[in-house]
Structures are given as C-alpha cells and as structure tokens.
Design an enzyme around this catalytic site. Structure first.
Site, PDB file in Angstrom:
ATOM      1  N   ASP A  40      51.637  49.480  64.238  1.00 54.93           N
ATOM      2  CA  ASP A  40      51.290  50.221  65.495  1.00 54.93           C
ATOM      3  C   ASP A  40      50.832  49.028  65.976  1.00 54.93           C
ATOM      4  O   ASP A  40      49.687  49.111  66.785  1.00 54.93           O
ATOM      5  CB  ASP A  40      50.838  51.514  65.237  1.00 54.93           C
ATOM      6  CG  ASP A  40      51.118  52.880  66.220  1.00 54.93           C
ATOM      7  OD1 ASP A  40      51.944  52.636  67.469  1.00 54.93           O
ATOM      8  OD2 ASP A  40      51.968  53.377  65.995  1.00 54.93           O
ATOM      9  N   THR A  81      55.630  54.736  70.525  1.00 53.82           N
ATOM     10  CA  THR A  81      55.852  54.623  69.511  1.00 53.82           C
ATOM     11  C   THR A  81      56.987  55.263  69.217  1.00 53.82           C
ATOM     12  O   THR A  81      57.430  55.058  68.108  1.00 53.82           O
ATOM     13  CB  THR A  81      54.697  55.404  68.862  1.00 53.82           C
ATOM     14  OG1 THR A  81      52.882  55.339  69.525  1.00 53.82           O
ATOM     15  CG2 THR A  81      54.229  55.830  67.775  1.00 53.82           C
ATOM     16  N   ASN A 102      57.486  60.412  72.352  1.00 52.80           N
ATOM     17  CA  ASN A 102      56.100  60.707  71.845  1.00 52.80           C
ATOM     18  C   ASN A 102      57.017  62.039  72.122  1.00 52.80           C
ATOM     19  O   ASN A 102      56.998  63.097  71.480  1.00 52.80           O
ATOM     20  CB  ASN A 102      55.591  60.312  71.883  1.00 52.80           C
ATOM     21  CG  ASN A 102      55.125  59.256  71.992  1.00 52.80           C
ATOM     22  OD1 ASN A 102      55.861  58.313  70.610  1.00 52.80           O
ATOM     23  ND2 ASN A 102      54.094  58.159  71.713  1.00 52.80           N
ATOM     24  N   LYS A 163      50.672  58.854  61.361  1.00 55.41           N
ATOM     25  CA  LYS A 163      50.822  59.939  62.191  1.00 55.41           C
ATOM     26  C   LYS A 163      52.502  60.338  61.932  1.00 55.41           C
ATOM     27  O   LYS A 163      53.000  60.086  61.002  1.00 55.41           O
ATOM     28  CB  LYS A 163      51.584  58.308  63.841  1.00 55.41           C
ATOM     29  CG  LYS A 163      50.082  58.284  64.534  1.00 55.41           C
ATOM     30  CD  LYS A 163      50.823  57.611  66.031  1.00 55.41           C
ATOM     31  CE  LYS A 163      49.630  56.388  65.891  1.00 55.41           C
ATOM     32  NZ  LYS A 163      50.302  55.582  67.752  1.00 55.41           N
ATOM     33  N   ASP A 164      52.531  61.399  62.079  1.00 54.04           N
ATOM     34  CA  ASP A 164      53.688  62.367  61.912  1.00 54.04           C
ATOM     35  C   ASP A 164      54.979  61.217  62.101  1.00 54.04           C
ATOM     36  O   ASP A 164      56.185  61.344  61.371  1.00 54.04           O
ATOM     37  CB  ASP A 164      53.930  63.692  62.149  1.00 54.04           C
ATOM     38  CG  ASP A 164      53.198  64.495  63.325  1.00 54.04           C
ATOM     39  OD1 ASP A 164      54.646  63.320  64.410  1.00 54.04           O
ATOM     40  OD2 ASP A 164      52.436  64.454  63.568  1.00 54.04           O
ATOM     41  N   ARG A 165      55.130  61.233  63.709  1.00 55.83           N
ATOM     42  CA  ARG A 165      56.032  60.799  64.065  1.00 55.83           C
ATOM     43  C   ARG A 165      56.541  59.302  63.009  1.00 55.83           C
ATOM     44  O   ARG A 165      57.473  58.243  62.803  1.00 55.83           O
ATOM     45  CB  ARG A 165      56.240  60.265  65.367  1.00 55.83           C
ATOM     46  CG  ARG A 165      54.746  59.981  65.889  1.00 55.83           C
ATOM     47  CD  ARG A 165      54.897  59.918  67.413  1.00 55.83           C
ATOM     48  NE  ARG A 165      53.538  59.330  68.020  1.00 55.83           N
ATOM     49  CZ  ARG A 165      52.330  59.640  68.463  1.00 55.83           C
ATOM     50  NH1 ARG A 165      52.166  60.811  68.167  1.00 55.83           N
ATOM     51  NH2 ARG A 165      51.907  59.175  68.447  1.00 55.83           N
ATOM     52  N   HIS A 311      44.187  51.424  71.929  1.00 57.87           N
ATOM     53  CA  HIS A 311      43.987  52.091  72.684  1.00 57.87           C
ATOM     54  C   HIS A 311      42.686  52.303  73.639  1.00 57.87           C
ATOM     55  O   HIS A 311      42.455  52.247  74.304  1.00 57.87           O
ATOM     56  CB  HIS A 311      44.513  53.979  72.744  1.00 57.87           C
ATOM     57  CG  HIS A 311      45.979  54.152  72.710  1.00 57.87           C
ATOM     58  ND1 HIS A 311      46.690  53.723  73.369  1.00 57.87           N
ATOM     59  CD2 HIS A 311      47.063  53.911  71.655  1.00 57.87           C
ATOM     60  CE1 HIS A 311      47.898  53.674  73.756  1.00 57.87           C
ATOM     61  NE2 HIS A 311      48.350  53.917  72.645  1.00 57.87           N
ATOM     62  N   ASP A 354      56.414  48.604  66.409  1.00 61.41           N
ATOM     63  CA  ASP A 354      56.583  50.002  67.158  1.00 61.41           C
ATOM     64  C   ASP A 354      57.237  49.913  68.853  1.00 61.41           C
ATOM     65  O   ASP A 354      57.271  50.392  69.726  1.00 61.41           O
ATOM     66  CB  ASP A 354      56.223  51.374  67.122  1.00 61.41           C
ATOM     67  CG  ASP A 354      55.018  51.136  67.277  1.00 61.41           C
ATOM     68  OD1 ASP A 354      53.952  50.581  67.441  1.00 61.41           O
ATOM     69  OD2 ASP A 354      54.926  52.344  67.414  1.00 61.41           O
ATOM     70  N   HIS A 489      50.802  51.260  76.759  1.00 64.24           N
ATOM     71  CA  HIS A 489      51.973  50.709  76.608  1.00 64.24           C
ATOM     72  C   HIS A 489      53.474  51.417  76.934  1.00 64.24           C
ATOM     73  O   HIS A 489      52.650  52.024  77.185  1.00 64.24           O
ATOM     74  CB  HIS A 489      52.356  50.275  74.533  1.00 64.24           C
ATOM     75  CG  HIS A 489      52.370  51.636  74.175  1.00 64.24           C
ATOM     76  ND1 HIS A 489      52.755  52.596  74.110  1.00 64.24           N
ATOM     77  CD2 HIS A 489      50.424  52.250  73.633  1.00 64.24           C
ATOM     78  CE1 HIS A 489      53.003  53.471  73.151  1.00 64.24           C
ATOM     79  NE2 HIS A 489      51.815  53.161  73.084  1.00 64.24           N
TER      80      HIS A 489
END
Length: 548
Positions: A40, A81, A102, A163-165, A311, A354, A489
C-alpha cells in the site's frame, strides 16, 4: 553400413522423442500457489532509493530471480486504495469494476457509502461492526474469481490485509475467506458471514495466541540512523506525529503511545503491522493447506502499514525508509517460508502497489518545487456564489468528494435547466481558479472518447452510474488538504501512478522492461500464465515478456 543404419535409427528415434515432447507441451503453467502482494502506497523509487540497504532475499530476490517492469503505471484517476486493489485483481479500471474510491457519494442512496460496507452480513471474530463487509459493490469478476471457476472451486482463495478493503476486493466474490485486522482493544483478525458461518479453528488459534501483543514495543531504527541517507533529517516540520508525541522523531514508544492512539490500531501505523500480516499469512498457508496439491491456490496479501506510515510521515522520512527496510526482511522471511512449505520453484509471486504518493507539498515548497494545498471550502464557496449569480440558486452542489462535483438534479429540474448546461458553466468558470489544471463534465466523459492525457485517465475512472457530474484535476504537487504534514495520493500525475511491478517464481522469465505496463495488465498476465479465462471486465493485456 551397419553403423549407418544404427546412426539413422538413433536419429529418427530422437526426432520422434522430440516430437512427442513438443506435442506434450502445455499452453499454461500450473504453480501450486499464486501469491499476489500489494504494498500500500509504494512508489517505484522506493525499490531503487533503498536498494543498497535491502537484503538478498526480499525485493532483491524478486528482481534478481524474476522480472521487473520498471515503467508500470496506473492508467486512471483516482488513485485510491480500494480502486487500486480492485483494478489489480479485475484487470480493469473503475469505469468497469465500479470501485471509484474508498468511499463515494451514492446518488441513489443520497449518502456517502464505503466501498465494502454490507449491512446484510454479520461480523465474525468481533462483536463490533468491523466485520460487516463484503465485495458486493465491485461489479466485475477478479482473477481470483476466475481461478475458482476454472478449478470448479477446488482451488482455494484467501485474502489477507490489515485493511478490510485490502483483503476483500483482491479475494473477489467467490473466495474461501478474506480476513482483516480489527484493532482497538481486541487486536484480532476478523471476517464476515459473507464467507462463512464461523471462524476457522486456525484463525481462532491465532487470535487466542495474542500474536499482536508481542509487537507492542518501542519502534527504533532497524539500522544505524546515520546510514539512512536516502531520507531527510529526522526532526523536521514536514512530518506528522502520533498523538502524545512532541516531535516526529525516533524512538516511537508504542507502550507509552498505546492508549492515545487506538491501542492495537497503533500497530497499523508502524512497520510491525506488516510483520503481523506476514505472521498471519504464514498461518493461513498452514491452516488452509495452501499449495499442497497440483490444483492452484491463491493467497492475496496486502501490506497496509506502509500506507499509514506514508500518510503520517511522508515520502522522504526516515520512518518511511525504515518501514521498507523492515518490510524487506518480512518478505525474505515469507519467501523462505514458501520455499519450505510449498517448494522452491513451485509457486508464483507478483508484487505491486495500489497507488504511489506525492512528496509532502510543504517540503516541495521549501525546495521551490511546484506544490501546495487546495482549499475545498474556498473552492465550494466561490463556485456556489457563481452558480447563484448565474442560475439563481445556491443549492446546485449536492456533494464534492474525490475531486468530483455531484449536482442536485432535483434542483436543476426545478429551475428548468439541463444538467449539461450547469456542468459546462462550471467547467468554464473553474478553469480560472487557482491550482486547477483541468476539469471535465460528466456529459463529455460519457459522450466523447479521449485517447490520451489526463482526460483519458479520468474517463477510465469514470463510472456511468456512480461518478460525479464534473471531475476536477489539481495542479501537479497540490493536494486537497489543509494539513501541511505528511502525504496523500489520488491524482493521475506520475508521482501517484508509477508503482513497482515484480514477478518471480514458476513460469516467470528473468529480465526487465522499460516498456510501459499498466495496472490492469497484471490480472491478465496471471490468467494467461495459468491458462484460465480473463476477468469479466478485462481492459488490460498480458505482459508477454513476463511469461515463459
């Protein structure tokens, strides 16, 4: 004469053997396990900037034994992401798979929706709502879905990420499981009833072992900080801090910071989160018996701590450099585990990202390089005033998110005008606003074909039902934020689009290319390697140089 006959017989026998071997060549490669790795927020230059401090068994092993696509890019906007993970695995862009961010404003539900939220399912592994997730908002199939179809569900598919996603979207719709990390006071890996009725024993065992607890420790540099010459000074004005810290400098004392930073959620924002992900990935391989037979399985792993670190601290921080050096060690450990459990040469790996990231704009300003900050409030205030003067209403803007303007179609109808009229007026107006490079109306993106440039990237990210009415592109180096510390981003500029793409393992050539490759090419390359059908929304092409 006898010798001549013997030589002739030998010659023709060998010809027959060669013909038989040629005839038996298969137009596919069947590794026991495919491992898809998404890092990521990894920029391509993290591979080169930190190269001299990487070990031999992680990133360097992938480059030295595998194939390096040096000019790999995202070919759409926005580089977020969820959209990135979906695009890697569907072989398509948001225009087709529907994951336009997202979260985004849903015009039908009249609210912001999250990419994987699903109120129909229940959480497993936690009493919170953290598990109420599924891939249902993604409207195209993935390469993992295609593997399930090709093997009549005999091949297993597992997705893993903090992360869930990052786990759900790669695992696809037909996965055997997708797991993500729920922090707070729990520190457990969770899932949803979309996949199963109860947690597998191996997941319960991992959670019960308090595996996350061992990473509640002080974060010091892996090596002598004086050797971190690819980064700026540790104490600077461009980096954010953890809650409770006065300076953005090493050491970061996790036990002291624990309560003020979400307890186990703190692990997501330090490199130990990647180590925990590696631990869980290894447990999944053993718990699910992945790679144990000749039917190909698939493990999708996303390392998310890199994004949280980026970040907060930015592109040029010593914390970012340290995070990648530690990730390199995690990869070396993981590849050695695969050698042992699956077999060296019996598995195939790809690694990409990503999205990438922009250098901290305030740091760019200090270097007199173009960059800065865009005020959403000032933008909307000015635009609302213009629309009120032009059309007699200050209620035409319904939502502004992901650099997309959503108009109130009921208000437009009430005024007796067309949406296209308002869209075109906005595009004409905002071209005069500061820090806006381009803007396009939804009407134009639907009705015209743009073949290159930012317009083409916007169009590939534009979903007919979900995207906004006017799409805005900021100047290079500018971000939609008032926070002058850390990075983000989302744009279509090179610093957000240029990401690594490495392949190695069974069926992969050794080499490199500087030919442009694009994110949707990944899924199509893997499908071509395996000899299975491409995902339903396919827009990329296989990278022919990669495959034997």
């Amino acid at each position: 004469m006898k010798n001549i006959f013997l030589v002739g017989a030998f010659f023709f026998a060998n010809l027959a053997l060669l013909a038989q071997q040629k005839k038996e060549e298969k137009p596919f490669t069947r590794p026991k396990l495919v491992v898809g790795i998404v890092v990521d927020q990894m920029r391509y230059d993290y591979l080169t900037r930190f190269w001299d401090q990487y070990g031999e068994g992680g990133f360097k092993r992938m480059v030295n034994e595998g194939f390096n696509c040096k000019n790999n890019h995202f070919n759409y906007i926005p580089t977020k992401t969820a959209a990135g993970h979906a695009s890697v695995y569907t072989g398509a862009t948001p225009k087709v798979h529907g994951i336009i961010g997202n979260d985004w404003y849903d015009k039908t539900e009249d609210r912001m929706v999250y990419c994987t939220e699903d109120g129909v399912v229940e959480s497993l592994g936690t009493d919170s709502d953290a598990g109420k997730m599924s891939p249902r908002r993604m409207v195209a199939s993935t390469m993992t879905d295609q593997l399930k179809l090709a093997t009549v569900s005999r091949g297993k598919v597992i997705g893993i990420s903090l992360k869930d996603r990052g786990s759900i979207l790669p695992a696809g719709h037909a996965a055997d499981g997708a797991y993500w990390f729920h922090g707070k006071k729990e520190g457990h890996w969770v899932t949803s009833t979309y996949y199963m009725e109860k947690l597998p024993k191996w997941v319960k065992k991992f959670n019960d072992s308090d595996a996350a607890e061992k990473y509640k420790k002080v974060w010091n540099p892996l090596y002598d900080i004086e050797t971190y010459t690819a980064s700026i000074e540790d104490d600077n004005e461009f980096e954010g801090t953890f809650s409770g810290e006065k300076k953005p400098t090493f050491p970061h004392d996790l036990p002291k910071l624990w309560k003020d930073n979400g307890r186990f959620d703190l692990l997501k924002g330090v490199p130990f989160g990647n180590s925990l992900t590696t631990d869980f990935a290894e447990a999944a391989i053993e718990g699910e018996d992945l790679g144990k037979d000749d039917i190909t399985d698939f493990l999708a792993v996303s390392f998310s701590a890199t994004d949280y670190v980026g970040h907060r601290f930015g592109v040029s921080a010593k914390e970012t450099q340290d995070t990648y050096l530690r990730l390199d060690q995690d990869l070396e450990r993981f590849f050695a585990f695969l050698d042992n459990k699956v077999g060296k040469g019996e598995y195939t790996v790809f690694l990409t990202a990503d999205h990438a990231a922009v250098e901290v704009p305030s740091y760019l300003e200090s270097m007199e390089i173009p960059g800065g900050y865009f005020s959403k409030k000032d933008f909307i205030d000015s635009l609302t005033e213009f629309l009120d003067d032009t059309f007699g209403s200050d209620k035409l803007i319904k939502n502004f998110s992901n650099e997309q303007i959503f108009l109130d179609q009921k208000e437009i109808k009430k005024l007796g005008i067309s949406s296209a009229e308002v869209e075109n007026a906005i595009v004409t107006e905002i071209k005069n606003y500061k820090h806006i490079t381009e803007a396009y109306s939804g009407t134009d993106l639907r009705n015209q074909e743009f073949t290159d440039g930012l317009a083409n990237r916007l169009q590939k990210g534009y979903h007919f039902k979900r995207s906004g009415d006017v799409l805005v592109v900021l100047d290079p180096g500018f971000i939609n934020s008032t926070n002058r510390k850390g990075t983000t981003h989302g744009s279509g500029h090179a610093y957000d689009t240029h990401t690594p793409l490495l392949f190695f393992g069974k069926g992969i050539n050794h080499g490199a290319t500087v030919r442009r490759t694009e994110i949707p090419d990944i899924a199509n390359t893997v499908c071509a390697l395996l000899g299975i059908t491409f995902p339903s929304g396919k827009s990329g092409e296989p990278i022919w140089e990669v495959i034997e």
